[in-house]
Design an enzyme around this catalytic site. Structure first.
Site, mmCIF file in Angstrom:
data_model
loop_
_atom_site.group_PDB
_atom_site.id
_atom_site.type_symbol
_atom_site.label_atom_id
_atom_site.label_comp_id
_atom_site.label_asym_id
_atom_site.label_seq_id
_atom_site.Cartn_x
_atom_site.Cartn_y
_atom_site.Cartn_z
ATOM 1 N N GLY A 22 74.331 50.011 -37.559
ATOM 2 C CA GLY A 22 72.883 50.088 -37.602
ATOM 3 C C GLY A 22 72.409 50.954 -36.630
ATOM 4 O O GLY A 22 71.607 50.923 -36.027
ATOM 5 N N ALA A 23 73.042 52.431 -36.967
ATOM 6 C CA ALA A 23 72.657 53.400 -36.085
ATOM 7 C C ALA A 23 71.592 54.206 -36.506
ATOM 8 O O ALA A 23 71.391 55.426 -35.957
ATOM 9 C CB ALA A 23 74.061 54.222 -35.626
ATOM 10 N N THR A 25 68.253 53.347 -36.629
ATOM 11 C CA THR A 25 67.135 53.047 -35.920
ATOM 12 C C THR A 25 67.132 52.405 -34.827
ATOM 13 O O THR A 25 68.413 52.056 -34.384
ATOM 14 C CB THR A 25 66.240 52.402 -37.058
ATOM 15 N N GLY A 26 66.244 52.195 -33.895
ATOM 16 C CA GLY A 26 66.230 51.492 -32.643
ATOM 17 C C GLY A 26 67.467 51.676 -31.860
ATOM 18 O O GLY A 26 67.898 52.733 -31.197
ATOM 19 N N ILE A 27 67.948 50.476 -31.347
ATOM 20 C CA ILE A 27 68.972 50.719 -30.015
ATOM 21 C C ILE A 27 70.204 51.330 -30.705
ATOM 22 O O ILE A 27 70.895 51.955 -29.831
ATOM 23 C CB ILE A 27 69.384 49.283 -30.001
ATOM 24 N N GLY A 28 70.850 51.198 -32.005
ATOM 25 C CA GLY A 28 71.779 51.792 -32.495
ATOM 26 C C GLY A 28 71.712 52.991 -32.587
ATOM 27 O O GLY A 28 72.768 53.938 -32.045
ATOM 28 N N SER A 151 72.113 38.759 -27.424
ATOM 29 C CA SER A 151 70.731 38.581 -27.502
ATOM 30 C C SER A 151 70.402 37.583 -26.467
ATOM 31 O O SER A 151 71.259 36.659 -26.227
ATOM 32 C CB SER A 151 70.131 38.396 -28.750
ATOM 33 N N TYR A 178 69.243 32.039 -35.875
ATOM 34 C CA TYR A 178 69.341 33.352 -35.135
ATOM 35 C C TYR A 178 70.247 32.991 -33.722
ATOM 36 O O TYR A 178 71.275 33.922 -33.379
ATOM 37 C CB TYR A 178 68.138 34.191 -34.747
#
Length: 305
Positions: A22-23, A25-28, A151, A178
């Site tokens: 998941g790299a 966008t965002g934290i990744g 999380s 979740y």
């Protein structure tokens, strides 16, 4: 322990190989960007390879000599996970860091291509399978780490219902599903660390970003999105700050297997990354073992430890 740890504290990563799911966008993305800037050969393992290539271009624009490649990975498909793992194994005889970051949050009721509840299938089972298929590339590598991103939601309406992991007998709850998937991330980390302990130099660590301003919240209820948007500067932090617990878990020499990192601020919503505590349920060893066995059965993947 340094209580004001930042990206500047990430040690040199030259010669190391890091796979970040998941790299794009965002934290990744922020995690991959820092690791590449410190010299690691970084693999962006992403579902959308066009977005992945654009992310790689952004990283190399900031660090022209960065070693960044893109690997297709769809965590909702075990066939895709196996294909990606095979490709990574062919390309990389050693892997130093596997960062299980990708995820979905509060999605409508749905299933993966393999029939798993979408959030559990993506956030836990896909990463469980990927880790199992890559772990032998890590077991002889000094300093290697499996970092799984959980999380704060692992405390919110979260339980592991081994008789109904796929929410087939209960009324579906986006929040509950979740929470289950994020609790599973922690239980997976702790059980993996127990299996690794004293057998290999590899360690398993977990992290959470607090409340970070990323695309992940797009499926949240309208009221949640509204509150986060209105009070964003007060209660959340940008993605680059949200990535710090992951980066610390992955690179700080003082980190030990089985630890959990998150922001040190009020309710762990924001702040510098420090070691934090997870819920009592996350430490239930009998439940960890049973979830592990169920995950092996569901994915068909067994571990070399």
């Amino acid at each position: 322990m340094n209580d004001k740890w930042t990206a500047e504290d990430v040690p040199g990563q030259l010669g190391r190989v890091a796979v970040v799911t998941g790299a794009n966008t965002g934290i990744g993305f922020e995690t991959a960007k820092v690791l590449a800037a410190r010299g690691a050969a970084v693999v962006l393992a992403v579902r959308d390879t066009d977005k992945g290539r654009r992310a790689a271009d952004r990283i190399t624009a900031a660090t022209p000599d960065a070693d960044v490649t893109v690997q297709h990975l769809d965590l909702t498909s075990l066939d895709s996970v196996r294909a990606a793992a095979a490709r990574l194994r062919d390309r990389h005889p050693r892997i130093d860091l596997l960062i299980n970051n990708a995820g979905v949050m509060y999605t409508p009721e749905g299933t993966t291509g393999d029939g798993f509840e979408l959030q559990l299938g993506t956030n836990h089972l896909g990463h469980f399978a990927l880790t199992g298929l890559l772990l032998d590339r890590m077991l002889t590598v000094e300093g290697s780490r499996v970092v799984t991103v959980s999380s704060l939601a692992h405390r919110i309406r979260a339980s592991i219902d081994l008789d109904d992991l796929q929410w087939e007998r209960r009324s579906y709850s986006r929040v509950g599903a979740y929470g289950q998937s994020k609790l599973a991330n922690l239980q997976f980390t702790y059980e993996l660390q127990r299996r690794l302990a004293d057998k290999a130099p590899t360690v398993a660590v977990a992290a959470h970003p607090g409340l970070a301003a990323t695309e992940l919240i797009r499926n949240s209820a309208f009221v949640v999105r509204t509150v986060v948007t209105a009070f964003n500067p007060l209660i959340s932090q940008p993605a680059d700050r949200g990535a710090l617990p992951t980066l610390r878990a992955a690179t700080d020499p003082g980190v030990r297997g089985g630890e959990y990192y998150g922001p040190r601020g009020l309710r762990e919503l924001r702040g510098y990354p420090v070691r934090v505590r997870s819920s009592e349920l996350s430490h239930d060893e009998a439940l960890q073992r049973r979830l592990w066995e169920a995950s092996e059965d569901l994915t068909g993947v067994t571990f070399p430890v």
